[in-house]
Motif scaffolding. Structure first.
Motif, PDB file in Angstrom:
ATOM      1  N   GLU A 268       0.825  -1.204   0.000  1.00 44.20           N
ATOM      2  CA  GLU A 268       0.000   0.000   0.000  1.00 44.20           C
ATOM      3  C   GLU A 268       0.863   1.260   0.000  1.00 44.20           C
ATOM      4  OE1 GLU A 268      -2.466  -0.529   3.427  1.00 44.20           O
ATOM      5  OE2 GLU A 268      -3.843  -1.895   2.373  1.00 44.20           O
ATOM      6  N   LYS A 269       1.980   1.238   0.743  1.00 46.22           N
ATOM      7  CA  LYS A 269       2.878   2.385   0.765  1.00 46.22           C
ATOM      8  C   LYS A 269       3.517   2.607  -0.604  1.00 46.22           C
ATOM      9  CE  LYS A 269       6.963   4.143   3.090  1.00 46.22           C
ATOM     10  NZ  LYS A 269       8.032   3.853   4.045  1.00 46.22           N
ATOM     11  N   ALA A 270       3.929   1.519  -1.257  1.00 42.50           N
ATOM     12  CA  ALA A 270       4.530   1.641  -2.587  1.00 42.50           C
ATOM     13  C   ALA A 270       3.513   2.189  -3.588  1.00 42.50           C
ATOM     14  CB  ALA A 270       5.064   0.283  -3.049  1.00 42.50           C
ATOM     15  N   ILE A 271       2.278   1.739  -3.507  1.00 43.63           N
ATOM     16  CA  ILE A 271       1.239   2.218  -4.432  1.00 43.63           C
ATOM     17  C   ILE A 271       0.930   3.688  -4.166  1.00 43.63           C
ATOM     18  CG2 ILE A 271      -1.209   1.977  -5.041  1.00 43.63           C
ATOM     19  CD1 ILE A 271      -0.820  -1.072  -4.625  1.00 43.63           C
ATOM     20  N   ARG A 272       0.827   4.065  -2.879  1.00 43.05           N
ATOM     21  CA  ARG A 272       0.580   5.478  -2.544  1.00 43.05           C
ATOM     22  C   ARG A 272       1.713   6.363  -3.046  1.00 43.05           C
ATOM     23  NH1 ARG A 272      -0.804   3.854   2.510  1.00 43.05           N
ATOM     24  NH2 ARG A 272       1.199   4.527   3.305  1.00 43.05           N
ATOM     25  N   HIS A 273       2.940   5.906  -2.813  1.00 39.93           N
ATOM     26  CA  HIS A 273       4.113   6.669  -3.245  1.00 39.93           C
ATOM     27  C   HIS A 273       4.155   6.791  -4.771  1.00 39.93           C
ATOM     28  CE1 HIS A 273       8.050   8.442  -2.938  1.00 39.93           C
ATOM     29  NE2 HIS A 273       8.551   7.520  -3.741  1.00 39.93           N
ATOM     30  N   PHE A 274       3.805   5.711  -5.449  1.00 40.73           N
ATOM     31  CA  PHE A 274       3.780   5.739  -6.913  1.00 40.73           C
ATOM     32  C   PHE A 274       2.728   6.718  -7.420  1.00 40.73           C
ATOM     33  CE2 PHE A 274       1.878   4.032 -10.852  1.00 40.73           C
ATOM     34  CZ  PHE A 274       2.962   4.191 -11.696  1.00 40.73           C
ATOM     35  N   ASP A 275       1.524   6.650  -6.845  1.00 40.18           N
ATOM     36  CA  ASP A 275       0.460   7.555  -7.276  1.00 40.18           C
ATOM     37  C   ASP A 275       0.812   9.020  -6.998  1.00 40.18           C
ATOM     38  OD1 ASP A 275      -1.050   5.439  -8.177  1.00 40.18           O
ATOM     39  OD2 ASP A 275      -2.251   5.287  -6.335  1.00 40.18           O
ATOM     40  N   LYS A 276       1.464   9.251  -5.870  1.00 43.40           N
ATOM     41  CA  LYS A 276       1.787  10.613  -5.479  1.00 43.40           C
ATOM     42  C   LYS A 276       2.894  11.220  -6.339  1.00 43.40           C
ATOM     43  CE  LYS A 276       3.870  12.052  -1.473  1.00 43.40           C
ATOM     44  NZ  LYS A 276       4.010  12.088  -0.017  1.00 43.40           N
ATOM     45  N   SER A 277       3.884  10.417  -6.694  1.00 43.36           N
ATOM     46  CA  SER A 277       5.054  10.960  -7.392  1.00 43.36           C
ATOM     47  C   SER A 277       5.177  10.489  -8.836  1.00 43.36           C
ATOM     48  CB  SER A 277       6.315  10.580  -6.622  1.00 43.36           C
ATOM     49  OG  SER A 277       6.487   9.186  -6.638  1.00 43.36           O
ATOM     50  N   LYS A 278       4.102   9.973  -9.414  1.00 45.97           N
ATOM     51  CA  LYS A 278       4.184   9.450 -10.778  1.00 45.97           C
ATOM     52  C   LYS A 278       4.522  10.543 -11.786  1.00 45.97           C
ATOM     53  CE  LYS A 278       1.737   7.002 -14.355  1.00 45.97           C
ATOM     54  NZ  LYS A 278       0.481   6.466 -14.812  1.00 45.97           N
ATOM     55  N   SER A 279       3.861  11.689 -11.703  1.00 46.29           N
ATOM     56  CA  SER A 279       4.100  12.738 -12.694  1.00 46.29           C
ATOM     57  C   SER A 279       5.543  13.246 -12.616  1.00 46.29           C
ATOM     58  CB  SER A 279       3.119  13.887 -12.498  1.00 46.29           C
ATOM     59  OG  SER A 279       3.252  14.426 -11.200  1.00 46.29           O
ATOM     60  N   THR A 280       6.079  13.363 -11.404  1.00 37.89           N
ATOM     61  CA  THR A 280       7.467  13.806 -11.251  1.00 37.89           C
ATOM     62  C   THR A 280       8.431  12.784 -11.827  1.00 37.89           C
ATOM     63  OG1 THR A 280       6.811  14.890  -9.209  1.00 37.89           O
ATOM     64  CG2 THR A 280       9.169  14.609  -9.572  1.00 37.89           C
ATOM     65  N   ARG A 281       8.172  11.530 -11.535  1.00 32.12           N
ATOM     66  CA  ARG A 281       9.042  10.466 -12.058  1.00 32.12           C
ATOM     67  C   ARG A 281       8.999  10.396 -13.582  1.00 32.12           C
ATOM     68  NH1 ARG A 281       8.496   5.239  -8.139  1.00 32.12           N
ATOM     69  NH2 ARG A 281       8.926   6.312  -6.183  1.00 32.12           N
ATOM     70  N   VAL A 282       7.807  10.544 -14.143  1.00 31.45           N
ATOM     71  CA  VAL A 282       7.680  10.517 -15.607  1.00 31.45           C
ATOM     72  C   VAL A 282       8.433  11.692 -16.207  1.00 31.45           C
ATOM     73  CG1 VAL A 282       6.040  10.768 -17.509  1.00 31.45           C
ATOM     74  CG2 VAL A 282       5.532   9.212 -15.638  1.00 31.45           C
ATOM     75  N   GLU A 283       8.338  12.849 -15.578  1.00 35.33           N
ATOM     76  CA  GLU A 283       9.036  14.032 -16.091  1.00 35.33           C
ATOM     77  C   GLU A 283      10.557  13.839 -16.047  1.00 35.33           C
ATOM     78  OE1 GLU A 283       9.515  17.485 -17.981  1.00 35.33           O
ATOM     79  OE2 GLU A 283       7.575  16.549 -17.579  1.00 35.33           O
TER      80      GLU A 283
END
Length: 169
Positions: A46-61
């Motif tokens: 759940e923490k990994a999914i939350r972290h992914f959802d929260k920082s996905k746009s930054t990581r993609v950029e």
């Protein structure tokens, strides 16, 4: 590491069979350890999914910028401009960045699943050993303190060990 369909099915079957086996053979303390393991892994997922959802746009950029810089860097091989694809096409680079970020996220979830599987199998093997040893001193004591006399003592009792008798000559 990409798994083919056979390996995925085998892995999922092993995990499901371990879950089912855990429900049937674990004692109280072992079940508490199992439940805490499941709880920890669920929280990590759940923490990994939350972290992914929260920082996905930054990581993609960040991945997009890295791919763009890589495409703009000097290459030692010569590709004729008419014989290659456009390496600066924005939608292609953005799609590739999304794929890379998603692949990293899925590999993180797979590592959590693999950790849970390994720990569950260790717990199951440990519980098998403990369950085999449970009551062993009592069985050994009753076997050695057999108070029968004479011929009765030579009779085979119910025991997991197969006894063989020598014939009298």
């Amino acid at each position: 590491m990409a798994l083919n369909i056979t390996q995925k099915i085998r892995r999922d079957f092993e995990r499901a069979s371990l879950r089912r086996e855990a429900k049937s053979i674990l004692t109280g303390r072992q079940w508490e350890l199992h439940a805490s393991l499941v709880k920890r892994c669920k929280a990590a997922r759940e923490k990994a999914i939350r972290h992914f959802d929260k920082s996905k746009s930054t990581r993609v950029e960040v991945a997009y910028r890295r791919l763009l810089n890589k495409a703009g860097s000097l290459h030692k091989k010569f590709d004729h401009p008419y014989a290659r694809n456009d390496i600066f096409h924005k939608s292609d680079l953005m799609r590739q960045a999304n794929r890379e970020v998603k692949a990293i996220h899925l590999s993180r979830l797979a590592r959590i699943d693999n950790f849970e599987h390994q720990e569950r199998s260790k717990l199951m093997s440990r519980s098998h050993r403990q369950n085999q040893l449970q009551g062993k001193p009592t069985r050994d004591f009753t076997k050695t303190v057999d108070r029968r006399v004479g011929q009765d003592r030579r009779k085979c009792t119910v025991s997991p060990i197969k006894h063989t008798r020598r014939r009298d000559r």
